[in-house]
Design an enzyme around this catalytic site. Structure first.
Site, PDB file in Angstrom:
ATOM      1  N   ASN A   1      62.261   9.913 107.214  1.00  0.00           N
ATOM      2  CA  ASN A   1      61.401   9.840 106.024  1.00  0.00           C
ATOM      3  C   ASN A   1      60.282  10.885 106.045  1.00  0.00           C
ATOM      4  O   ASN A   1      60.028  11.548 105.041  1.00  0.00           O
ATOM      5  CB  ASN A   1      60.811   8.432 105.880  1.00  0.00           C
ATOM      6  CG  ASN A   1      61.889   7.368 105.734  1.00  0.00           C
ATOM      7  OD1 ASN A   1      63.065   7.697 105.593  1.00  0.00           O
ATOM      8  ND2 ASN A   1      61.506   6.102 105.783  1.00  0.00           N
TER       9      ASN A   1
ATOM     10  N   SER B   1      80.369  41.050  70.740  1.00  0.00           N
ATOM     11  CA  SER B   1      81.167  39.969  70.181  1.00  0.00           C
ATOM     12  C   SER B   1      82.642  40.238  70.443  1.00  0.00           C
ATOM     13  O   SER B   1      83.071  41.390  70.488  1.00  0.00           O
ATOM     14  CB  SER B   1      80.906  39.882  68.674  1.00  0.00           C
ATOM     15  OG  SER B   1      81.975  39.231  68.026  1.00  0.00           O
TER      16      SER B   1
ATOM     17  N   HIS C   1      53.138  30.290  60.675  1.00  0.00           N
ATOM     18  CA  HIS C   1      54.273  29.669  59.983  1.00  0.00           C
ATOM     19  C   HIS C   1      55.413  30.665  59.780  1.00  0.00           C
ATOM     20  O   HIS C   1      56.203  30.517  58.848  1.00  0.00           O
ATOM     21  CB  HIS C   1      53.852  29.095  58.623  1.00  0.00           C
ATOM     22  CG  HIS C   1      52.588  28.284  58.678  1.00  0.00           C
ATOM     23  ND1 HIS C   1      52.578  26.919  58.855  1.00  0.00           N
ATOM     24  CD2 HIS C   1      51.286  28.666  58.608  1.00  0.00           C
ATOM     25  CE1 HIS C   1      51.321  26.493  58.868  1.00  0.00           C
ATOM     26  NE2 HIS C   1      50.520  27.534  58.731  1.00  0.00           N
TER      27      HIS C   1
HETATM   28  N1  ARG Z   1      68.301  12.186 103.130  1.00  0.00           N
HETATM   29  C1  ARG Z   1      67.183  11.356 102.801  1.00  0.00           C
HETATM   30  C2  ARG Z   1      66.362  11.972 101.658  1.00  0.00           C
HETATM   31  O1  ARG Z   1      66.648  13.029 101.208  1.00  0.00           O
HETATM   32  C3  ARG Z   1      66.302  11.083 103.960  1.00  0.00           C
HETATM   33  C4  ARG Z   1      66.883   9.997 104.748  1.00  0.00           C
HETATM   34  C5  ARG Z   1      66.077   8.799 104.823  1.00  0.00           C
HETATM   35  N2  ARG Z   1      67.023   7.747 104.903  1.00  0.00           N
HETATM   36  C6  ARG Z   1      66.722   6.476 105.102  1.00  0.00           C
HETATM   37  N3  ARG Z   1      67.654   5.623 105.082  1.00  0.00           N
HETATM   38  N4  ARG Z   1      65.488   6.099 105.304  1.00  0.00           N
HETATM   39  O2  ARG Z   1      65.438  11.357 101.201  1.00  0.00           O
END
Ligand code: ARG
Length: 492
Positions: free
Chosen positions: A112, A279, A158
């Protein structure tokens, strides 16, 4: 290669190929693969500094990472049996170095925070390219404007002839818009270039990691401090996309003007053949296709922004897999605008303008009537609304000669303009296109004197913006060099 080391603990059974492919971000992850090597290197260097990984393990892993960065990633890390590039690289390390070594890289982190760092690293590079492209088109606009301060042309509201202006003034209007596009992207850069690393899944980690070190060695300007915010935030990405959508709207409007000007109905400009198509049936055709595609791309960019925002807006904290689906829209939106801006700049730089045609059109449709009304106000002392009505009635009668004006003033207001001092010379002067333009010399007006002053300021602003872009770019490159040299240092 490799079993799925992430699933094997908690989950049983094989996952079907259809499910794996559905879940995998692998194709999109090609965009962040290079950034991921850097993020891995930085994390590994930090683990070693903090003594969270033994020297031999660290050296072995770094050896592989350096190989990746020199020779590129092997194709098998991109197998879409893996959920993403992060899992692919980890599997490769375990496969080649054994789990005793490769199984240690993911200490104190999560995919993450890893993916958020990768997206930010790639995105900042893309923002830099956009800043450069925006500066280039500003340069073209300024150069052309400097050549055309005396080129009068009709200005439209316009899409009807409204008042005469100059080509320089018109081009600088676009330069102003592009300079604000620059400003938006430049300020977005600051919010993109913050490190989420160390946030792990969202609650950080109990290992004594050093977030400041990884941030610094990756060239980030600071941290996304709150670890939940760090993995959840995609506003940086929405901000880039909205700046892109606005930038591409600017480009689209300039394209629309050029398309119009290149129509034989206007005949103001001839585009270089390189940017046109013909064209399949009409042998005579020369169509401004490049500009049309540019105009259309702004719709595509808006679509990317809309899609990304639509996904993000419904998500609770913190990480949700939905976020994976957002990222490709970022790359799509960026590339839709990134390809077009340099082409637009060159199409503009190579176009030939036709001042004679522009000048001929500049006075059409009583376009100097405003100046005549102003003149009646200034020289005869009548209220503007009265003058506006008299001139309007003259236009309705089809003439702005003194006789017609006198008649209109008598009928509408019972006054004599001649009695107030109106002369033929006054009228003729007022209706002259060039003198009307020259009279508009307030700051930002089209008078050549005002435009020359503006040009000076625009050039100076552009010089500063180019310097700011170069210094950001250098900072990012230097950080990359330093990271690689520390990585090699670990092996030495
Ligand atoms: N590939 C994921 C993304 O692009 C990141 C992975 C996180 N996966 C997870 N199951 N927490 O966000």
């Amino acid at each position: 290669m490799h079993e799925d080391q992430i699933r094997r603990g908690r989950l049983g059974g094989e996952r079907g190929c259809d499910v794996s492919r559905f879940l995998s971000s692998m194709e999109a992850d090609r965009k962040i693969a290079e950034a991921d090597i850097q993020v891995d290197m930085a994390h590994l260097l930090m683990l070693r500094r903090q003594d969270l990984i033994g020297e031999e393990h660290a050296r072995a892993i770094m050896g592989v990472l350096i190989g990746f960065s020199e020779k590129g990633l092997p194709e098998d890390v991109f197998d879409d049996r893996f959920e993403d590039i992060h899992a692919g690289i980890e599997a490769y390390l375990i496969d080649h170095l054994g789990e005793e070594t490769g199984g240690r890289i993911h200490t104190g982190r999560s995919r993450n925070d890893e993916v958020a760092a990768c997206i930010r690293i790639r995105a900042r590079g893309e923002v830099l390219r956009l800043l450069e492209a925006t500066n280039r088109i500003r340069e073209v606009l300024i150069t052309l404007a400097a050549e055309h301060t005396g080129t009068v042309m009709p200005g439209f509201t316009h899409l009807q002839h409204a008042q005469p202006t100059t080509l320089a003034h018109h081009l600088l209007a676009y330069e102003g818009a592009f300079s604000r596009d620059f400003g938006r992207l430049h300020s977005a850069f600051a919010r993109v270039n913050e490190s989420p690393l160390g946030a792990a899944a969202f609650a950080s980690t109990g290992f004594p990691i050093d977030r400041e070190y990884t941030a610094e060695i990756l060239g980030f300007d600071g941290l996304v401090e709150n670890s939940m915010d760090a993995v959840s935030a995609r506003d940086f990405l929405l901000e880039i996309l909205s700046a892109c959508a606005i930038l591409s709207a600017t480009a689209s409007r300039l394209s629309a003007d050029l398309i119009l000007w290149s129509s034989p109905m206007a005949g103001f400009v001839t585009l270089d053949d390189a940017y046109c198509s013909s064209s399949s049936i009409m042998p005579q055709k020369k169509n401004p296709d490049t500009l049309e595609i540019l105009r259309a791309k702004s719709g595509t960019v808006l679509g990317s922004l809309t899609a990304a925002l639509a996904i993000v807006r419904g998500l609770p904290m913190s990480y949700n897999r939905d976020l994976q689906e957002v990222t490709p829209h970022l790359w799509q939106g960026i590339s839709a605008v990134q390809e077009g801006i340099p082409l637009l700049a060159e199409a503009l730089a190579t176009a030939s303008f036709h001042p004679d045609r522009m000048e001929k059109e500049a006075g059409r449709g009583f376009s100097t009537a405003t100046e005549l009304a102003d003149r009646l106000v200034r020289d005869l002392g009548i209220p503007f609304r009265t003058a506006h009505t008299i001139v309007g009635k003259g236009v309705r009668a089809g003439s702005l000669d003194t006789k017609t004006l006198e008649k209109a003033a008598k009928e509408a207001f019972g006054i004599s303009l001649k009695g107030l001092g109106l002369t033929r010379q006054m009228v003729e002067e007022a209706l002259d296109v060039r003198s009307m333009v020259s009279a508009r010399k307030v700051n930002g007006g089209p008078a050549p004197a005002a435009v020359k002053k503006a040009l000076k300021e625009r050039k100076e602003q552009l010089r500063k913006d180019v310097a700011a872009t170069t210094s950001l770019d250098r900072k990012v490159r230097d950080a990359r060099e330093r990271l690689l040299s520390e990585a090699r240092g670990l092996l030495a």
